[in-house]
Design a protein around this motif. Structure first.
Motif, short mmCIF file in Angstrom:
data_model
loop_
_atom_site.label_atom_id
_atom_site.label_comp_id
_atom_site.label_asym_id
_atom_site.label_seq_id
_atom_site.Cartn_x
_atom_site.Cartn_y
_atom_site.Cartn_z
N THR A 1 1.17 -1.58 -0.36
CA THR A 1 -0.22 0.27 -0.07
C THR A 1 0.73 0.89 0.24
O THR A 1 0.61 2.30 -0.70
N ASN A 2 2.06 0.98 0.49
CA ASN A 2 2.86 2.32 0.62
C ASN A 2 4.44 2.36 -0.29
O ASN A 2 4.63 2.81 -0.98
N PHE B 1 8.60 4.13 -2.46
CA PHE B 1 8.02 5.00 -1.57
C PHE B 1 6.29 5.13 -3.01
O PHE B 1 7.09 6.06 -3.81
N ARG C 1 3.07 4.63 -2.37
CA ARG C 1 1.89 5.20 -2.09
C ARG C 1 0.67 4.64 -3.17
O ARG C 1 -0.18 5.21 -3.53
N GLU D 1 -2.35 5.58 -2.32
CA GLU D 1 -3.79 6.48 -1.43
C GLU D 1 -5.24 6.84 -1.41
O GLU D 1 -5.50 6.44 -3.14
N ALA E 1 -0.89 7.17 -8.84
CA ALA E 1 0.19 6.22 -8.09
C ALA E 1 -0.45 5.32 -9.29
O ALA E 1 0.94 3.93 -9.33
N GLY F 1 0.89 -1.07 5.41
CA GLY F 1 -0.23 0.28 4.81
C GLY F 1 -1.32 0.36 4.77
O GLY F 1 -2.23 0.97 5.23
N VAL G 1 -1.97 2.86 6.37
CA VAL G 1 -1.89 4.83 5.19
C VAL G 1 -2.98 4.34 5.43
O VAL G 1 -3.82 4.81 5.79
N ARG H 1 7.60 7.77 4.98
CA ARG H 1 6.80 7.14 5.82
C ARG H 1 6.11 8.08 7.08
O ARG H 1 5.72 7.20 8.00
#
Length: 319
Positions: A19-20, A44, A46, A49, A61, A147, A172, A274
Motif C-alpha cells: 500500500t505504501n 515509496f 503510495r 492513496e 499511483a 500500509g 496508511v 513513511r
C-alpha cells in the motif's frame, strides 16, 4: 555430449507491491530453499492513496507503480535474472479496478501482476520472515503491520503455517481515516484504538504471552532502526534484535505527540516516505502486543518478498 546445467541454484527477483512501498529482492535460491539475497531496494509509491475511501487506484499511483516496476525489472536484468515475480497486497486487493490494474501492469511493464489473498500474504510473510532467524525453533507468531492491512500467522519452521489471518488494519488506511493532522488529538486516537480493538477481538487470534512474536519488515524494522539510531539493517550487526512491549509503548506515546516534520527529523534515512503514517503503524503494533500480553517482538528484516522467492523455488523444484 554435455549434460544440461542443473536448474539450481537460480536467481529470482521478487517484488512486493504494498500500500505504501514497492520492495525488490534479487536472490539466489537453492532447490532446498536456501536463499542468498544479492540486492534489495525500496520505493515509496503510495499505491493505496485514497483507495480506502474511493475503492480505486489513482492515475498518479499507477504512474508511480509503473516507474518502480520498470526500474526493478532493469535491476533484475543487470543481475542476469530471467524470472521476475510480483505479489500485490492490500491496496490492490481493495481496488475495484483490479482488472484494469492487472492489464495496466502487463501492458506497461510486461510483468504478471499477482494479487495475493490476505491469507496467502500472511503465510508467505511468515515463511519469508523466519528465513532470516535460524536460531528460532518451535512455534511462533509472525506479525506484519503494513500500509493497508496487518497479517498475523502462527506456525513453526518444520510444520509450516497452522493459522493465518489478514486484518483490515494498516498504517496508511487508518492514518487517512483518523489522523488528518499530526499530532492527532485525543479523540482521533481513541477512535483509532476502538477500531483496532474491535478488529483484533473479532479475529480470534491464537496469541498469548507464551508464544514468541516475530515482527517483519516495514513498521517493525523501521522502529528497530529508529530506536538504535541506525539507517540500515546491516548497521545493527549480527546479534538478535528485539523490541520490548515497553519500548513499543514508549515510542507510541512519543510519536503521537509529534508533528510530521519532527518525526522525519528523528532519522530522515528511515522516515522519508513513511513519517506521516509511521505513528499509526507503531500504534497498531502496540495494540497487538498489549491486547495479548506479548512481552517482546523479535525483529526480522525479511518478509513477503523473501517468501515469494521461496514459493517460486518450491514450485520450480517440483516441476
Amino acid at each position: 555430449m554435455a549434460l544440461p546445467a542443473p536448474p539450481f541454484p537460480r536467481r529470482i527477483a521478487a517484488i512486493d507491491v504494498g500500500t505504501n512501498t514497492a520492495l525488490l529482492l534479487v536472490a539466489e535460491v537453492a532447490a532446498d530453499g536456501a536463499m542468498t539475497p544479492l540486492h534489495e531496494a525500496e520505493r515509496f509509491i503510495r499505491l493505496g492513496e485514497g483507495v480506502d475511501a474511493t475503492g480505486r487506484v489513482t492515475a498518479a499511483a499507477l504512474h508511480r507503480l509503473r516507474e518502480a516496476l520498470l526500474a526493478y525489472r532493469a535491476v533484475a536484468g543487470d543481475f542476469g535474472v530471467a524470472e521476475v515475480v510480483v505479489g500485490a497486497t492490500s491496496a490492490s486487493r481493495d481496488a475495484r479496478n483490479q482488472a484494469a490494474l492487472i492489464d495496466f501492469v502487463r501492458r506497461e511493464t510486461g510483468l504478471r501482476y499477482e494479487i495475493l489473498s490476505g491469507e496467502d500474504e500472511a503465510a508467505w510473510s511468515f515463511l519469508g520472515g523466519l528465513s532470516a532467524l535460524d536460531d528460532l525453533a518451535g512455534p511462533c507468531a509472525v506479525v506484519d503491520v503494513g500500509g493497508g492491512s496487518t497479517e498475523i500467522a502462527v506456525g513453526d519452521r518444520a510444520g509450516g503455517v497452522t493459522f493465518r489471518r489478514s486484518l483490515p488494519l494498516g498504517s496508511v488506511r487508518l492514518t487517512e481515516r483518523f489522523f488528518a493532522a499530526l499530532p492527532p488529538d485525543a479523540a482521533a486516537v481513541e477512535r483509532f484504538e476502538a477500531v483496532a480493538a474491535r478488529s483484533l477481538d473479532a479475529a480470534a487470534l491464537p496469541l498469548d504471552a507464551a508464544l514468541p512474536l516475530v515482527g517483519v519488515d516495514g513498521t517493525v524494522v523501521s522502529l528497530a532502526l529508529l530506536r538504535a539510531g541506525a539507517s540500515t539493517w546491516a548497521e545493527l550487526g549480527a546479534a538478535p534484535v528485539s523490541l520490548s512491549a515497553a519500548d513499543v509503548h514508549a515510542w507510541r506515546r512519543r510519536l503521537l505527540a509529534m508533528p510530521r516534520e519532527e518525526i522525519l527529523a528523528l532519522n530522515p534515512a528511515v522516515m522519508t516516505g513513511r513519517a506521516d503514517v509511521f505513528p499509526a503503524g507503531v500504534l497498531l503494533l502496540d495494540a497487538v502486543m498489549r491486547r495479548f500480553g506479548l512481552p517482546a517482538c523479535r525483529v526480522s528484516p525479511r518478509s513477503l518478498r523473501h517468501g515469494l522467492a521461496l514459493r517460486w523455488a518450491r514450485q520450480s523444484a517440483s516441476g
